[in-house]
Structures are given as C-alpha cells and as structure tokens.
Scaffold this active site. Sequence first.
Site, PDB file in Angstrom:
ATOM      1  CG  ASP A   8      -0.506   0.248   2.477  1.00  0.00           C
ATOM      2  OD1 ASP A   8       0.798   0.337   2.492  1.00  0.00           O
ATOM      3  OD2 ASP A   8      -1.012   0.403   3.539  1.00  0.00           O
ATOM      4  CB  CYS A  65       1.128  -2.123   4.849  1.00  0.00           C
ATOM      5  SG  CYS A  65       0.978  -3.051   6.422  1.00  0.00           S
ATOM      6  CB  THR A  67       2.919  -1.715  10.944  1.00  0.00           C
ATOM      7  OG1 THR A  67       1.550  -2.356  10.344  1.00  0.00           O
ATOM      8  CG2 THR A  67       2.528  -0.388  11.596  1.00  0.00           C
ATOM      9  CG  HIS A  98      10.966 -24.062  12.114  1.00  0.00           C
ATOM     10  ND1 HIS A  98      11.290 -23.915  13.502  1.00  0.00           N
ATOM     11  CD2 HIS A  98      12.068 -24.458  11.628  1.00  0.00           C
ATOM     12  CE1 HIS A  98      12.506 -24.501  13.745  1.00  0.00           C
ATOM     13  NE2 HIS A  98      13.040 -25.071  12.655  1.00  0.00           N
ATOM     14  CG  HIS A 133       9.500 -27.918  10.849  1.00  0.00           C
ATOM     15  ND1 HIS A 133       9.247 -27.061  12.180  1.00  0.00           N
ATOM     16  CD2 HIS A 133      10.701 -28.226  10.859  1.00  0.00           C
ATOM     17  CE1 HIS A 133      10.184 -27.229  12.885  1.00  0.00           C
ATOM     18  NE2 HIS A 133      11.277 -28.011  12.363  1.00  0.00           N
TER      19      HIS A 133
HETATM   20  C1  RB5 Z   1      -1.813   3.064   6.119  1.00  0.00           C
HETATM   21  O1  RB5 Z   1      -2.011   4.083   6.754  1.00  0.00           O
HETATM   22  C2  RB5 Z   1      -1.681   2.144   7.425  1.00  0.00           C
HETATM   23  O2  RB5 Z   1      -2.746   1.697   8.196  1.00  0.00           O
HETATM   24  C3  RB5 Z   1      -1.322   0.870   6.775  1.00  0.00           C
HETATM   25  O3  RB5 Z   1      -0.037   0.963   5.844  1.00  0.00           O
HETATM   26  C4  RB5 Z   1      -0.596  -0.334   7.496  1.00  0.00           C
HETATM   27  O4  RB5 Z   1       0.412   0.298   8.273  1.00  0.00           O
HETATM   28  C5  RB5 Z   1      -1.749  -1.202   8.121  1.00  0.00           C
HETATM   29  O5  RB5 Z   1      -1.562  -2.080   8.981  1.00  0.00           O
END
Ligand code: RB5
Length: 152
Positions: A8, A65, A67, A98, A133
Amino acid sequence: MRIIVGSDHGGWALKEDLKKRLEAEGLSVTDVGCYDTCSVDYPDIARELCTRLLGEGYDFGILCCGTGIGISIAANKIDGIRAAHVSDAYSAAMARAHNDANVICLGGRVLGDELAWSIVQSYMASSFQGGRHQKRVDKIADLEKGVACDQQ
Ligand code: RB5
C-alpha cells in the site's frame, strides 16, 4: 526465481527499494502495485498478490504496508497463504524453514532499507525443513478447511 511484490502507500517506498535490489540480483520481479504514494487499501493489494502467487506459481511474495501488520492479517485470510510478518533476519529464515511461509510482510514505516534487505536475503537463503514441520503446516491447511486437528 520468480518473485511477486506489492504494497500500500505506507509500504510503497520500501517495496520500490526492495524491487530494485532484487532486480539488481537478476531476479524476476512482478509488481502488483501500488505505484505511487496515493492512498490505497492494503486488503486489495494483499488479495491481488496472493491470488496471483497461488495461481501463477511464483516462488514467494513480499508485501509491505506501514507496519506490515494489516497486510499480513489480510493475506492470511486467503487459503494457501502463509504470510509471516517479520522484522528481523532470524525470524525470516525460520518463517521459511519451519512455517513454509510463502509471503513475508514488512513494515515500511518501521524498518530501514538495509535491515529490510537483510531480512529478505535471509528468507531467500532459507528453505523449508519438512519433517515434523510438515505435519504442522498440514494442520494449518486443516484449519483453513475447518477440519478439527487432533492433538498428535
Ligand atoms: C496506512 O496508513 C496504514 O494503516 C497501513 O499501511 C498499515 O500500516 C496497516 O497495517
């Protein structure tokens, strides 16, 4: 080796950096987007990458993304996907060895480019160990089918 990548807007810069590094290694990289920093919804990218990964026989996928969390949650809703949200090289290696993870998920707002690259390299250098595994991975597939696992 054929790799498929997606992100994203929060992971776009990291995805672009990783794509360049993978291509510099001579690897084939398919990019399912996004293609700029305009806001998009990570479940849409996860669905696109995972569907193509399973249908077109890529070796593995990389999803980014902000995080790495949201896109990994979304990817793991798709049967046959074992997406590992990883932030260190050891876990990336273990995710393949694993868990037979076929997707790794990285946080573009969390990881520096060099750390992220070392994570990807560690994953690529690893391989599924099978054996005990395999039974556990098979039980994950059973969960997808709604089959109750025994305790063995
Ligand atoms: C987008 O702002 C953010 O929420 C997305 O990139 C991600 O971190 C969601 O888990």
